[in-house]
Design an enzyme around this catalytic site. Sequence first.
Site, short mmCIF file in Angstrom:
data_model
loop_
_atom_site.label_atom_id
_atom_site.label_comp_id
_atom_site.label_asym_id
_atom_site.label_seq_id
_atom_site.Cartn_x
_atom_site.Cartn_y
_atom_site.Cartn_z
N HIS A 43 0.87 -0.97 -0.11
CA HIS A 43 0.00 -0.24 -0.37
C HIS A 43 0.94 1.13 0.19
CE1 HIS A 43 -2.53 -2.46 2.07
NE2 HIS A 43 -3.74 -1.92 1.94
N ASP A 101 2.24 1.84 3.26
CA ASP A 101 3.56 0.95 4.21
C ASP A 101 4.56 1.54 4.52
OD1 ASP A 101 0.89 -0.84 3.65
OD2 ASP A 101 1.59 -1.85 2.81
C1 XUL Z 1 -8.05 -6.84 4.43
C2 XUL Z 1 -7.02 -7.33 3.28
C3 XUL Z 1 -6.14 -6.15 3.00
C4 XUL Z 1 -5.97 -5.98 1.13
C5 XUL Z 1 -4.88 -4.82 0.77
O1 XUL Z 1 -8.18 -7.80 4.88
O2 XUL Z 1 -6.67 -7.88 3.32
O3 XUL Z 1 -4.89 -6.26 3.16
O4 XUL Z 1 -5.60 -7.30 0.95
O5 XUL Z 1 -5.60 -3.81 1.27
#
Ligand code: XUL
Length: 437
Positions: free
Chosen positions: A99, A102
Amino acid sequence: MAFFNEVSKIRYEGKESRNPLAFKYYNPEEVINGKTMKEYLRFSVAFWHTLTGSGSDPFGSGTMQRPWDGKAGIELAKERALAMFEFCEKLDIPFFCFHDRDVAPEGETLAETNQILDEIIAVIAERKKSSDVKILWGTANLFSNPRFVHGAATSCNADVYAYAAAQVKKAMEATAALGGENYVFWGGREGYETLLNTDMQLESDNFARFLQMAVDYAKEIGFKGQLLIEPKPKEPTKHQYDFDVATVMGFLRKYGLESYFKMNIEANHATLAGHSFQHELHLARINGVLGSVDANQGDALLGWDTDQFPTNLYDTTLAMYEIIKNGGLHSGGLNFDAKPRRGSFEPIDLFYSHIAGMDAFAKGLKVAAKLLETGDLENFINERYGSFRYGIGKDIVEGKTDFKSLEQYALKNDRIINASGRQEMLEAILNRCILEV
Ligand code: XUL
Ligand code: CO
């Protein structure tokens, strides 16, 4: 600079090995069904769990001990980015996912935040030049900051909607700059708690507009990666809009977006929706939208997203069965959206957990390939539906019947014979295959 000095490159030693820092089944170059295991499995590390996960829970603060403890801000972000490459290289994992938030911390303003992100993306891009490690997908975190309290692309506040668009625009640019093979939309806080304060119609329409703008922008910047939606039925909101594969397909078709998106299917999200992992993979596969997988598992006794490392061989086998039948994951991969338990706090636990997950999927791949080679399940299913290959069944499949002709047939045919579904016999075949391979 090395971060994980106590661990050297993890090697395949075969199933007789008792070395916990060796693969028992994952043999990257071994060819299964015409592809190497590495190509089939396309493993990926999740930045948010492995590099930034702290082990905090609603009852206590973080427990994880990490080589970068004591660092902060941009310096910390740079160290983690470099550590990610070392970690993947030591485990022979070809990808990682991230992300925006992160990999880089937020600044005071959006402009400052974007500038910090650029600085970290440049560090990743530079380190990438001397590595085989690639980016499976990028995404935007539209849920942690309090501004997203009412959602992002489904917020009641147009200023938040605009902010979310700006954030996704930037995250797509970052993903494209790093050569990311996909871009993921997980709903985050796209959902609602109560209809007493919610205009669901407007929120759905706005969500579709948002996705259309993302499609347009991907085209505009020449991003060739696959766009993926990750269904999840609940958590953080009570009603998440992207509930499961079927719901997302219905939404995409309603708004004419179905040709632009595939699914990123997460095992623990499938079970939260009351489905098996295989069900979601299978449904996506037969609809041509099986894009990528967030490989983890939940706990049968807990009703939330525990994001555990996948070690259940039935699940990994049946998942790989679907993936082989899908002709592989194409641009997708098996991303360990998983975290070691709070009590597994040493850096070496990160290696043990990834090895456990990788071996479980490698074994699953081998068993699934064997099951398909013997044809035991395929042949049984084929025979079970044999009545649709001749006579009235053939006419039904060819669209040659109507209610009147079927009534005529049924009136003359008053002796119906059904055959056993043989579930237990088939489960025993699956068990035998797991034990033998
Ligand atoms: C949340 C989840 C996230 C997504 C990416 O449950 O799975 O980490 O994979 O945003
Ligand atoms: Co996920």
